[in-house]
Design a protein around this motif. Structure first.
Motif, short mmCIF file in Angstrom:
data_model
loop_
_atom_site.label_atom_id
_atom_site.label_comp_id
_atom_site.label_asym_id
_atom_site.label_seq_id
_atom_site.Cartn_x
_atom_site.Cartn_y
_atom_site.Cartn_z
N ILE A 216 0.86 -1.29 0.04
CA ILE A 216 0.06 -0.01 -0.05
C ILE A 216 1.05 1.21 0.04
N ASN A 217 1.88 1.26 0.75
CA ASN A 217 3.03 2.25 0.78
C ASN A 217 3.41 2.61 -0.75
N ARG A 218 3.71 1.34 -1.40
CA ARG A 218 4.41 1.44 -2.43
C ARG A 218 3.62 2.03 -3.60
N GLU A 219 2.34 1.35 -3.64
CA GLU A 219 1.38 1.47 -4.90
C GLU A 219 0.71 2.57 -4.69
N LEU A 220 0.16 2.89 -3.61
CA LEU A 220 -0.97 3.73 -3.10
C LEU A 220 -0.71 5.06 -2.24
N GLY A 221 0.77 5.38 -2.33
CA GLY A 221 1.00 6.25 -1.29
C GLY A 221 0.65 6.38 0.06
N GLY A 222 0.77 5.25 0.68
CA GLY A 222 0.50 5.08 2.11
C GLY A 222 1.77 5.42 3.12
N ASP A 223 1.55 5.51 4.22
CA ASP A 223 2.58 5.80 5.09
C ASP A 223 2.63 4.97 6.43
N PHE A 224 2.11 3.87 6.18
CA PHE A 224 2.14 2.61 7.17
C PHE A 224 3.64 2.63 7.77
N VAL A 225 3.81 2.68 8.86
CA VAL A 225 5.05 2.29 9.55
C VAL A 225 4.98 0.84 10.26
N VAL A 226 5.60 0.06 9.26
CA VAL A 226 5.34 -1.38 9.20
C VAL A 226 5.79 -1.75 10.48
N GLN A 227 6.75 -1.39 11.13
CA GLN A 227 7.20 -1.86 12.51
C GLN A 227 6.12 -1.76 13.63
N ASN A 228 5.24 -0.77 13.30
CA ASN A 228 4.04 -0.39 14.50
C ASN A 228 3.30 -1.49 14.21
N PHE A 229 3.23 -2.43 13.56
CA PHE A 229 2.02 -3.47 13.37
C PHE A 229 2.89 -4.78 13.57
N GLU A 230 2.13 -5.95 14.06
CA GLU A 230 2.68 -7.00 14.14
C GLU A 230 1.68 -8.23 13.72
N HIS A 231 2.01 -9.31 13.29
CA HIS A 231 1.42 -10.45 12.73
C HIS A 231 0.53 -11.11 14.15
N ALA A 232 -0.74 -11.34 13.85
CA ALA A 232 -1.43 -11.88 15.11
C ALA A 232 -2.33 -13.05 14.46
N PRO A 233 -1.84 -14.25 14.11
CA PRO A 233 -2.90 -15.04 13.92
C PRO A 233 -3.58 -16.02 14.83
N VAL A 234 -4.84 -16.43 14.56
CA VAL A 234 -5.63 -17.12 15.60
C VAL A 234 -6.31 -18.12 14.66
N TYR A 235 -6.46 -19.40 15.56
CA TYR A 235 -7.15 -20.39 14.94
C TYR A 235 -8.17 -20.87 15.86
N ASN A 236 -9.54 -20.82 15.51
CA ASN A 236 -10.78 -21.06 16.11
C ASN A 236 -10.94 -22.57 15.81
N GLU A 237 -10.77 -23.52 16.76
CA GLU A 237 -10.78 -24.99 16.47
C GLU A 237 -12.22 -25.55 16.07
N GLU A 238 -13.13 -24.56 17.02
CA GLU A 238 -14.62 -24.97 16.92
C GLU A 238 -15.00 -24.87 15.40
#
Ligand SMILES: C[S@@+](CC[C@H](N)C(=O)[O-])C[C@H]1O[C@@H](n2cnc3c(N)ncnc32)[C@H](O)[C@@H]1O
Length: 314
Positions: A216-238
């Motif tokens: 998004i930063n590269r193609e759409l002129g976003g200014d996300f500071v990527v270090q300010n986000f973290e990957h957070a996966p969850v699995y709902n077994e049910e």
């Protein structure tokens, strides 16, 4: 090109206006995203590709027969083909005089690479790739020739059941009686196996998820500071659903020029990026309901991690 940018902007604007904010996983796949996904497929934790490849490698002739046994000349479509590696087992098995391979993928990088590899490795196979969103590519599927359609890698699991069922109804409407469809699905299994597939120890899946912000930063002129986000996966077994999020690690504001948007993220807020649904017989039944698709064969890997189900249009 402008078409895809228009869709990217529109979907991003809509998704970021929702609560929780959302970015569709289809935007993961630019050149960098494709490279990262190839790495993911080789990770020890990512069992899906190996399991489906085992099916394609060990049961090639049965698969070929189930999919194309009754066809003289046909089109072999593949939705979201990616690097096509697993499909190569099938290409090797089929008579090149009988078919045209038509991979469809939203990533122009993936499609062009795939065309090059197929032309090199299978010089006798005619390959006619299509760059596009598979919802929009359905038009290309309306042909008079018999067709076999591949929808592998549990790509269907990126759609919730209602949307998957709607998609399969629309897909089926492009098919003629006798046409075939292979749907590759990841099977329901314990959290201890599923979650690491979306949260590998080397951090490749995290980089893959975060790459969408860089895109998004590269193609759409976003200014996300990527270090300010973290990957957070969850699995709902049910539910049998893995959810991927990007969690904001602080209060912050992000601007995206191309859509004239300012977005506030609070610390801990989760931006939703992907679902990966896991299946059993009942779930497969739900997504294929009222589609006029009859289940013909199911192929499993030895450990029963994955299933390739072949349907025929009534
Ligand atoms: C998870 S990868 C799987 C690739 C391959 N099918 C496999 O089994 O290894 C998903 C692929 O589908 C493509 N894709 C994702 N969403 C798409 C969409 N809505 N329309 C077309 N292609 C899409 C991506 O670009 C990517 O190449």
């Amino acid at each position: 090109m402008s078409d895809y940018l228009g869709l990217f902007k529109q979907e991003l604007k809509e998704g970021l206006a929702e609560d929780p904010k959302r970015i569709s996983s289809k935007w993961f796949y630019d050149k960098r995203g494709d490279e990262l996904f190839v790495q993911i497929m080789q990770l020890p934790e990512y069992y899906l590709t190996r399991a489906e490849e085992e099916i394609f490698k060990e049961q090639t002739s049965q698969l070929a027969d189930s999919l194309t046994g009754s066809f003289e000349a046909f089109d072999l479509f593949e939705l979201g083909a990616g690097d096509g590696q697993k499909t190569f087992h099938l290409l090797r098995e089929l008579d090149p005089k009988k078919f045209i391979y038509r991979p469809i993928d939203i990533s122009s990088n993936a499609v062009h690479k795939l065309k090059g590899t197929v032309s090199f490795e299978f010089p006798n196979v005619q390959v006619d790739p299509i760059v596009g969103e598979y919802f929009h590519a359905l038009e290309h599927l309306k042909s008079d020739r018999p067709k076999a359609i591949l929808f592998m890698g549990s790509n269907i699991g990126n759609l919730l059941d209602d949307r998957a069922n709607d998609f399969l109804k629309r897909l089926s409407a492009t098919m003629q009686s006798g046409d075939t469809l292979l749907i590759g699905v990841d099977l329901k299994k314990p959290k201890e196996i599923v979650l690491p597939a979306y949260n590998d120890s080397a951090g490749v899946t995290a980089a893959f998820n975060l790459n969408v912000l860089e895109r998004i930063n590269r193609e759409l002129g976003g200014d996300f500071v990527v270090q300010n986000f973290e990957h957070a996966p969850v699995y709902n077994e049910e539910d049998g659903i893995a959810y991927s999020y990007l969690r904001s690690t602080k209060d912050q504001r992000v601007t995206i020029e191309a859509i004239n948007g300012y977005y506030e993220f609070s610390k801990g807020e989760k931006l939703f990026t992907e679902i990966s649904r896991k299946y059993d017989d009942a779930a497969l039944e739900v997504i294929t309901r009222d589609t006029s698709l009859d289940l013909m064969n199911r192929f499993f890997d030895e450990a029963h991690l994955f299933c390739d189900a072949v349907y025929r249009k009534r």
